[in-house]
Design a protein around this motif. Structure first.
Motif, PDB file in Angstrom:
ATOM      1  N   VAL A 189       0.837  -1.206   0.000  1.00 34.15           N
ATOM      2  CA  VAL A 189       0.000   0.000   0.000  1.00 34.15           C
ATOM      3  C   VAL A 189       0.870   1.254   0.000  1.00 34.15           C
ATOM      4  CG1 VAL A 189      -1.626   1.338   1.384  1.00 34.15           C
ATOM      5  CG2 VAL A 189      -1.971  -1.131   1.087  1.00 34.15           C
ATOM      6  N   LEU A 190       1.866   1.288   0.858  1.00 32.63           N
ATOM      7  CA  LEU A 190       2.745   2.450   0.955  1.00 32.63           C
ATOM      8  C   LEU A 190       3.528   2.667  -0.339  1.00 32.63           C
ATOM      9  CD1 LEU A 190       4.178   1.869   4.552  1.00 32.63           C
ATOM     10  CD2 LEU A 190       2.515   3.609   3.869  1.00 32.63           C
ATOM     11  N   ALA A 191       4.071   1.598  -0.889  1.00 33.65           N
ATOM     12  CA  ALA A 191       4.865   1.720  -2.107  1.00 33.65           C
ATOM     13  C   ALA A 191       4.009   2.211  -3.272  1.00 33.65           C
ATOM     14  CB  ALA A 191       5.503   0.372  -2.444  1.00 33.65           C
ATOM     15  N   ARG A 192       2.786   1.709  -3.373  1.00 34.34           N
ATOM     16  CA  ARG A 192       1.903   2.140  -4.468  1.00 34.34           C
ATOM     17  C   ARG A 192       1.593   3.626  -4.348  1.00 34.34           C
ATOM     18  NH1 ARG A 192      -3.941  -0.576  -5.225  1.00 34.34           N
ATOM     19  NH2 ARG A 192      -2.656  -2.482  -5.189  1.00 34.34           N
ATOM     20  N   ALA A 193       1.248   4.064  -3.139  1.00 34.89           N
ATOM     21  CA  ALA A 193       0.916   5.478  -2.948  1.00 34.89           C
ATOM     22  C   ALA A 193       2.109   6.374  -3.253  1.00 34.89           C
ATOM     23  CB  ALA A 193       0.430   5.696  -1.519  1.00 34.89           C
ATOM     24  N   LYS A 194       3.281   5.991  -2.765  1.00 38.27           N
ATOM     25  CA  LYS A 194       4.478   6.809  -2.974  1.00 38.27           C
ATOM     26  C   LYS A 194       4.868   6.849  -4.446  1.00 38.27           C
ATOM     27  CE  LYS A 194       7.853   9.376  -1.411  1.00 38.27           C
ATOM     28  NZ  LYS A 194       7.561  10.693  -0.808  1.00 38.27           N
ATOM     29  N   MET A 195       4.765   5.727  -5.133  1.00 35.15           N
ATOM     30  CA  MET A 195       5.125   5.717  -6.554  1.00 35.15           C
ATOM     31  C   MET A 195       4.179   6.602  -7.347  1.00 35.15           C
ATOM     32  SD  MET A 195       5.933   2.557  -9.104  1.00 35.15           S
ATOM     33  CE  MET A 195       6.565   2.889 -10.760  1.00 35.15           C
ATOM     34  N   GLY A 229       0.417  15.296  -4.228  1.00 43.00           N
ATOM     35  CA  GLY A 229      -0.548  14.892  -3.212  1.00 43.00           C
ATOM     36  C   GLY A 229      -1.737  14.163  -3.799  1.00 43.00           C
ATOM     37  N   ASP A 230      -2.191  14.595  -4.973  1.00 40.00           N
ATOM     38  CA  ASP A 230      -3.304  13.907  -5.632  1.00 40.00           C
ATOM     39  C   ASP A 230      -2.879  12.499  -6.053  1.00 40.00           C
ATOM     40  OD1 ASP A 230      -4.967  16.058  -5.321  1.00 40.00           O
ATOM     41  OD2 ASP A 230      -4.758  16.791  -7.372  1.00 40.00           O
ATOM     42  N   GLY A 231      -1.655  12.381  -6.541  1.00 38.06           N
ATOM     43  CA  GLY A 231      -1.155  11.056  -6.914  1.00 38.06           C
ATOM     44  C   GLY A 231      -1.090  10.132  -5.718  1.00 38.06           C
ATOM     45  N   PHE A 232      -0.644  10.669  -4.588  1.00 34.79           N
ATOM     46  CA  PHE A 232      -0.551   9.859  -3.376  1.00 34.79           C
ATOM     47  C   PHE A 232      -1.929   9.374  -2.936  1.00 34.79           C
ATOM     48  CE2 PHE A 232      -0.001   8.815   1.063  1.00 34.79           C
ATOM     49  CZ  PHE A 232       1.286   8.298   1.127  1.00 34.79           C
ATOM     50  N   VAL A 233      -2.917  10.275  -2.952  1.00 35.90           N
ATOM     51  CA  VAL A 233      -4.274   9.902  -2.555  1.00 35.90           C
ATOM     52  C   VAL A 233      -4.838   8.831  -3.482  1.00 35.90           C
ATOM     53  CG1 VAL A 233      -6.653  10.735  -2.414  1.00 35.90           C
ATOM     54  CG2 VAL A 233      -4.810  12.057  -1.380  1.00 35.90           C
ATOM     55  N   VAL A 234      -4.623   8.983  -4.781  1.00 38.46           N
ATOM     56  CA  VAL A 234      -5.101   7.980  -5.738  1.00 38.46           C
ATOM     57  C   VAL A 234      -4.470   6.626  -5.456  1.00 38.46           C
ATOM     58  CG1 VAL A 234      -4.956   7.275  -8.161  1.00 38.46           C
ATOM     59  CG2 VAL A 234      -5.751   9.565  -7.584  1.00 38.46           C
ATOM     60  N   GLY A 235      -3.154   6.611  -5.246  1.00 39.71           N
ATOM     61  CA  GLY A 235      -2.482   5.351  -4.961  1.00 39.71           C
ATOM     62  C   GLY A 235      -2.928   4.734  -3.650  1.00 39.71           C
ATOM     63  N   LEU A 236      -3.068   5.582  -2.625  1.00 38.35           N
ATOM     64  CA  LEU A 236      -3.457   5.089  -1.302  1.00 38.35           C
ATOM     65  C   LEU A 236      -4.875   4.536  -1.312  1.00 38.35           C
ATOM     66  CD1 LEU A 236      -2.786   4.829   1.733  1.00 38.35           C
ATOM     67  CD2 LEU A 236      -3.732   7.127   2.028  1.00 38.35           C
ATOM     68  N   PHE A 237      -5.811   5.309  -1.840  1.00 35.01           N
ATOM     69  CA  PHE A 237      -7.208   4.891  -1.791  1.00 35.01           C
ATOM     70  C   PHE A 237      -7.507   3.761  -2.767  1.00 35.01           C
ATOM     71  CE2 PHE A 237      -9.400   8.797   0.280  1.00 35.01           C
ATOM     72  CZ  PHE A 237      -8.538   8.686   1.355  1.00 35.01           C
ATOM     73  N   SER A 238      -6.665   3.591  -3.785  1.00 35.86           N
ATOM     74  CA  SER A 238      -6.865   2.469  -4.705  1.00 35.86           C
ATOM     75  C   SER A 238      -6.584   1.133  -4.034  1.00 35.86           C
ATOM     76  CB  SER A 238      -5.958   2.621  -5.933  1.00 35.86           C
ATOM     77  OG  SER A 238      -4.599   2.324  -5.612  1.00 35.86           O
ATOM     78  N   SER A 239      -5.937   1.173  -2.878  1.00 34.46           N
ATOM     79  CA  SER A 239      -5.573  -0.058  -2.174  1.00 34.46           C
ATOM     80  C   SER A 239      -6.439  -0.314  -0.944  1.00 34.46           C
ATOM     81  CB  SER A 239      -4.096  -0.013  -1.776  1.00 34.46           C
ATOM     82  OG  SER A 239      -3.834   1.091  -0.937  1.00 34.46           O
ATOM     83  N   ALA A 249      10.155   4.385  -4.165  1.00 38.44           N
ATOM     84  CA  ALA A 249       8.908   4.074  -3.463  1.00 38.44           C
ATOM     85  C   ALA A 249       9.063   2.834  -2.585  1.00 38.44           C
ATOM     86  CB  ALA A 249       7.785   3.873  -4.475  1.00 38.44           C
ATOM     87  N   LEU A 250       9.731   1.823  -3.090  1.00 35.14           N
ATOM     88  CA  LEU A 250       9.938   0.597  -2.310  1.00 35.14           C
ATOM     89  C   LEU A 250      10.822   0.866  -1.096  1.00 35.14           C
ATOM     90  CD1 LEU A 250      10.407  -2.001  -5.195  1.00 35.14           C
ATOM     91  CD2 LEU A 250       8.498  -1.889  -3.576  1.00 35.14           C
ATOM     92  N   ASP A 251      11.870   1.663  -1.281  1.00 35.93           N
ATOM     93  CA  ASP A 251      12.753   2.001  -0.158  1.00 35.93           C
ATOM     94  C   ASP A 251      11.984   2.793   0.902  1.00 35.93           C
ATOM     95  OD1 ASP A 251      14.865   0.734  -1.362  1.00 35.93           O
ATOM     96  OD2 ASP A 251      15.796   2.564  -2.137  1.00 35.93           O
ATOM     97  N   ALA A 298       8.740   2.811   1.449  1.00 31.74           N
ATOM     98  CA  ALA A 298       7.760   1.938   2.090  1.00 31.74           C
ATOM     99  C   ALA A 298       8.416   1.024   3.115  1.00 31.74           C
ATOM    100  CB  ALA A 298       7.026   1.112   1.043  1.00 31.74           C
ATOM    101  N   SER A 299       9.581   0.498   2.781  1.00 38.59           N
ATOM    102  CA  SER A 299      10.278  -0.394   3.710  1.00 38.59           C
ATOM    103  C   SER A 299      10.711   0.336   4.972  1.00 38.59           C
ATOM    104  CB  SER A 299      11.501  -1.014   3.016  1.00 38.59           C
ATOM    105  OG  SER A 299      11.109  -1.831   1.940  1.00 38.59           O
ATOM    106  N   SER A 300      11.159   1.582   4.818  1.00 33.62           N
ATOM    107  CA  SER A 300      11.624   2.345   5.975  1.00 33.62           C
ATOM    108  C   SER A 300      10.474   2.776   6.872  1.00 33.62           C
ATOM    109  CB  SER A 300      12.400   3.588   5.515  1.00 33.62           C
ATOM    110  OG  SER A 300      11.551   4.507   4.856  1.00 33.62           O
ATOM    111  N   LEU A 301       9.282   2.878   6.308  1.00 39.18           N
ATOM    112  CA  LEU A 301       8.149   3.410   7.052  1.00 39.18           C
ATOM    113  C   LEU A 301       7.195   2.344   7.590  1.00 39.18           C
ATOM    114  CD1 LEU A 301       6.891   6.104   7.929  1.00 39.18           C
ATOM    115  CD2 LEU A 301       5.605   6.108   5.783  1.00 39.18           C
ATOM    116  N   SER A 302       7.119   1.210   6.920  1.00 41.27           N
ATOM    117  CA  SER A 302       6.101   0.211   7.282  1.00 41.27           C
ATOM    118  C   SER A 302       6.239  -0.259   8.729  1.00 41.27           C
ATOM    119  CB  SER A 302       6.156  -0.976   6.320  1.00 41.27           C
ATOM    120  OG  SER A 302       7.440  -1.572   6.319  1.00 41.27           O
ATOM    121  N   GLY A 303       7.465  -0.395   9.215  1.00 45.46           N
ATOM    122  CA  GLY A 303       7.649  -0.804  10.605  1.00 45.46           C
ATOM    123  C   GLY A 303       7.157   0.241  11.581  1.00 45.46           C
ATOM    124  N   LEU A 304       7.411   1.512  11.274  1.00 48.56           N
ATOM    125  CA  LEU A 304       6.968   2.582  12.166  1.00 48.56           C
ATOM    126  C   LEU A 304       5.451   2.673  12.227  1.00 48.56           C
ATOM    127  CD1 LEU A 304       9.438   5.433  11.139  1.00 48.56           C
ATOM    128  CD2 LEU A 304       9.409   4.197  13.305  1.00 48.56           C
TER     129      LEU A 304
END
Length: 209
Positions: free
Chosen positions: A98-104, A117-127, A195-197, A199-205
Protein backbone atom coordinates in the motif's frame (compact mmCIF):
# COMPACT_ATOMS: atom_id res chain seq x y z
CA UNK A 1 -21.42 7.85 11.38
CA UNK A 2 -20.97 6.49 7.87
CA UNK A 3 -22.04 2.87 7.53
CA UNK A 4 -20.74 0.35 5.00
CA UNK A 5 -22.54 -2.97 4.90
CA UNK A 6 -20.64 -5.98 6.29
CA UNK A 7 -17.61 -3.90 7.29
CA UNK A 8 -16.15 -4.87 10.68
CA UNK A 9 -16.59 -2.14 13.33
CA UNK A 10 -12.86 -1.46 13.60
CA UNK A 11 -12.57 -1.06 9.83
CA UNK A 12 -15.73 1.04 9.74
CA UNK A 13 -14.09 3.37 12.25
CA UNK A 14 -11.08 3.77 9.95
CA UNK A 15 -13.30 4.53 6.96
CA UNK A 16 -15.25 7.12 8.96
CA UNK A 17 -11.98 8.78 10.04
CA UNK A 18 -10.79 8.93 6.42
CA UNK A 19 -14.04 10.63 5.44
CA UNK A 20 -13.51 13.24 8.16
CA UNK A 21 -9.85 13.81 7.32
CA UNK A 22 -10.46 14.34 3.60
CA UNK A 23 -13.68 16.34 3.88
CA UNK A 24 -12.77 19.89 2.80
CA UNK A 25 -15.59 21.21 4.97
CA UNK A 26 -14.22 19.68 8.19
CA UNK A 27 -12.91 22.28 10.59
CA UNK A 28 -9.42 21.81 12.02
CA UNK A 29 -10.93 21.49 15.49
CA UNK A 30 -13.19 18.68 14.30
CA UNK A 31 -10.21 16.79 12.94
CA UNK A 32 -8.34 17.26 16.20
CA UNK A 33 -11.33 15.84 18.11
CA UNK A 34 -11.64 12.91 15.68
CA UNK A 35 -7.97 12.02 16.07
CA UNK A 36 -8.09 12.54 19.81
CA UNK A 37 -10.89 10.00 20.14
CA UNK A 38 -8.36 7.29 19.23
CA UNK A 39 -5.58 7.50 21.87
CA UNK A 40 -3.44 4.88 20.14
CA UNK A 41 -3.54 6.68 16.82
CA UNK A 42 -2.80 10.02 18.49
CA UNK A 43 0.15 8.53 20.35
CA UNK A 44 1.57 6.94 17.21
CA UNK A 45 1.15 10.12 15.21
CA UNK A 46 2.98 12.25 17.76
CA UNK A 47 5.68 9.59 18.20
CA UNK A 48 6.21 9.37 14.43
CA UNK A 49 6.52 13.14 14.06
CA UNK A 50 9.10 13.20 16.86
CA UNK A 51 11.11 10.37 15.28
CA UNK A 52 14.20 10.66 13.13
CA UNK A 53 11.94 10.20 10.11
CA UNK A 54 10.75 13.81 10.58
CA UNK A 55 13.44 15.26 12.89
CA UNK A 56 11.28 18.21 13.96
CA UNK A 57 13.02 21.41 15.12
CA UNK A 58 11.28 21.06 18.49
CA UNK A 59 9.47 18.34 20.40
CA UNK A 60 5.84 17.87 19.37
CA UNK A 61 3.69 17.25 22.44
CA UNK A 62 0.08 17.54 21.26
CA UNK A 63 -2.21 17.04 18.28
CA UNK A 64 -2.48 20.81 18.01
CA UNK A 65 1.31 21.06 17.67
CA UNK A 66 1.21 18.31 15.03
CA UNK A 67 -1.44 20.16 13.02
CA UNK A 68 0.53 23.41 13.19
CA UNK A 69 3.74 21.69 12.08
CA UNK A 70 2.33 19.51 9.29
CA UNK A 71 -0.60 21.56 8.04
CA UNK A 72 -4.06 20.20 7.26
CA UNK A 73 -3.21 18.14 4.15
CA UNK A 74 -0.07 16.46 5.44
CA UNK A 75 -1.74 15.71 8.74
CA UNK A 76 -4.54 13.94 6.86
CA UNK A 77 -1.99 11.88 4.95
CA UNK A 78 0.00 10.73 7.97
CA UNK A 79 -3.02 10.14 10.19
CA UNK A 80 -4.55 8.04 7.40
CA UNK A 81 -1.41 5.95 7.04
CA UNK A 82 -1.26 5.29 10.76
CA UNK A 83 -4.96 4.42 10.93
CA UNK A 84 -4.60 1.99 8.03
CA UNK A 85 -1.46 0.55 9.61
CA UNK A 86 -3.44 -0.29 12.75
CA UNK A 87 -5.89 -2.56 10.92
CA UNK A 88 -5.73 -6.02 12.43
CA UNK A 89 -5.65 -9.43 10.76
CA UNK A 90 -3.80 -8.39 7.62
CA UNK A 91 -0.59 -9.89 6.21
CA UNK A 92 2.39 -7.73 7.15
CA UNK A 93 3.39 -7.38 3.48
CA UNK A 94 0.10 -5.69 2.58
CA UNK A 95 0.98 -2.41 4.30
CA UNK A 96 4.29 -2.24 2.45
CA UNK A 97 2.48 -2.75 -0.87
CA UNK A 98 0.00 0.00 0.00
CA UNK A 99 2.74 2.45 0.95
CA UNK A 100 4.86 1.72 -2.11
CA UNK A 101 1.90 2.14 -4.47
CA UNK A 102 0.92 5.48 -2.95
CA UNK A 103 4.48 6.81 -2.97
CA UNK A 104 5.12 5.72 -6.55
CA UNK A 105 1.95 7.44 -7.71
CA UNK A 106 3.07 10.59 -5.90
CA UNK A 107 6.50 10.54 -7.52
CA UNK A 108 5.16 9.85 -11.00
CA UNK A 109 2.53 12.58 -10.64
CA UNK A 110 5.24 15.10 -9.77
CA UNK A 111 7.33 13.86 -12.71
CA UNK A 112 4.36 14.43 -15.01
CA UNK A 113 3.79 17.97 -13.73
CA UNK A 114 0.75 17.05 -11.63
CA UNK A 115 0.10 17.51 -7.92
CA UNK A 116 2.01 14.87 -6.02
CA UNK A 117 -0.55 14.89 -3.21
CA UNK A 118 -3.30 13.91 -5.63
CA UNK A 119 -1.15 11.06 -6.91
CA UNK A 120 -0.55 9.86 -3.38
CA UNK A 121 -4.27 9.90 -2.55
CA UNK A 122 -5.10 7.98 -5.74
CA UNK A 123 -2.48 5.35 -4.96
CA UNK A 124 -3.46 5.09 -1.30
CA UNK A 125 -7.21 4.89 -1.79
CA UNK A 126 -6.86 2.47 -4.70
CA UNK A 127 -5.57 -0.06 -2.17
CA UNK A 128 -8.35 0.27 0.40
CA UNK A 129 -9.81 -3.03 -0.79
CA UNK A 130 -6.59 -4.79 0.23
CA UNK A 131 -6.92 -3.48 3.78
CA UNK A 132 -10.67 -3.37 4.34
CA UNK A 133 -11.80 -6.45 2.39
CA UNK A 134 -14.60 -4.72 0.51
CA UNK A 135 -14.95 -3.72 -3.17
CA UNK A 136 -13.41 -0.34 -3.97
CA UNK A 137 -16.73 0.96 -5.33
CA UNK A 138 -18.29 0.37 -1.92
CA UNK A 139 -15.42 1.82 0.10
CA UNK A 140 -15.04 4.97 -1.99
CA UNK A 141 -18.73 5.82 -2.03
CA UNK A 142 -18.82 7.60 1.37
CA UNK A 143 -15.47 9.35 0.90
CA UNK A 144 -15.45 13.01 -0.22
CA UNK A 145 -13.12 12.59 -3.18
CA UNK A 146 -13.11 14.79 -6.25
CA UNK A 147 -14.72 13.04 -9.20
CA UNK A 148 -11.46 13.10 -11.16
CA UNK A 149 -9.68 11.21 -8.36
CA UNK A 150 -12.56 8.75 -8.02
CA UNK A 151 -12.52 8.07 -11.77
CA UNK A 152 -8.74 7.65 -11.75
CA UNK A 153 -9.03 5.01 -9.03
CA UNK A 154 -12.01 3.10 -10.35
CA UNK A 155 -11.60 3.47 -14.12
CA UNK A 156 -7.92 4.45 -14.51
CA UNK A 157 -9.10 7.51 -16.46
CA UNK A 158 -7.17 10.73 -16.95
CA UNK A 159 -3.51 11.40 -16.27
CA UNK A 160 -3.68 10.18 -12.68
CA UNK A 161 -5.47 7.02 -13.76
CA UNK A 162 -2.69 6.32 -16.24
CA UNK A 163 -0.12 6.79 -13.49
CA UNK A 164 -2.00 4.41 -11.20
CA UNK A 165 -2.08 1.85 -14.00
CA UNK A 166 1.69 2.05 -14.34
CA UNK A 167 2.18 1.68 -10.58
CA UNK A 168 -0.09 -1.37 -10.60
CA UNK A 169 1.87 -2.72 -13.56
CA UNK A 170 5.09 -2.60 -11.55
CA UNK A 171 3.36 -4.11 -8.55
CA UNK A 172 1.88 -6.99 -10.55
CA UNK A 173 4.65 -7.39 -13.17
CA UNK A 174 2.37 -6.40 -16.06
CA UNK A 175 4.91 -5.31 -18.66
CA UNK A 176 2.33 -4.08 -21.19
CA UNK A 177 0.96 -1.56 -18.66
CA UNK A 178 4.47 -0.39 -17.78
CA UNK A 179 5.60 0.20 -21.35
CA UNK A 180 2.36 2.01 -22.24
CA UNK A 181 3.41 4.99 -20.11
CA UNK A 182 4.66 8.16 -21.77
CA UNK A 183 7.19 8.66 -18.97
CA UNK A 184 10.80 7.55 -19.62
CA UNK A 185 11.62 4.05 -18.43
CA UNK A 186 14.51 5.37 -16.33
CA UNK A 187 12.10 7.65 -14.47
CA UNK A 188 9.71 4.75 -13.86
CA UNK A 189 12.48 2.52 -12.50
CA UNK A 190 13.81 5.28 -10.25
CA UNK A 191 10.34 6.00 -8.89
CA UNK A 192 9.73 2.31 -8.23
CA UNK A 193 13.01 1.89 -6.35
CA UNK A 194 12.49 5.07 -4.30
CA UNK A 195 8.91 4.07 -3.46
CA UNK A 196 9.94 0.60 -2.31
CA UNK A 197 12.75 2.00 -0.16
CA UNK A 198 10.39 4.57 1.37
CA UNK A 199 7.76 1.94 2.09
CA UNK A 200 10.28 -0.39 3.71
CA UNK A 201 11.62 2.35 5.98
CA UNK A 202 8.15 3.41 7.05
CA UNK A 203 6.10 0.21 7.28
CA UNK A 204 7.65 -0.80 10.61
CA UNK A 205 6.97 2.58 12.17
CA UNK A 206 3.33 2.52 11.06
CA UNK A 207 2.54 -1.11 11.68
CA UNK A 208 4.15 -1.76 15.03
CA UNK A 209 2.12 -1.77 18.21
Amino acid sequence: MLRTKNLAPSKQTVLTLLAKLYDPHSETGEIEVALGSDPTLSYKLIRLINSAFFSPPRNIESLHDAIVMLGRNKLATWASLIALGQIENRPSEVLRIVLARAKMCELLAERAGLRGGDGFVVGLFSSLDLLLDQPLEVLLKPLPLAQSLRDAILMHSGALGAILKVALGYEQNLWSDITASSLPMDALREASIEALDWASSLSGLLGDS
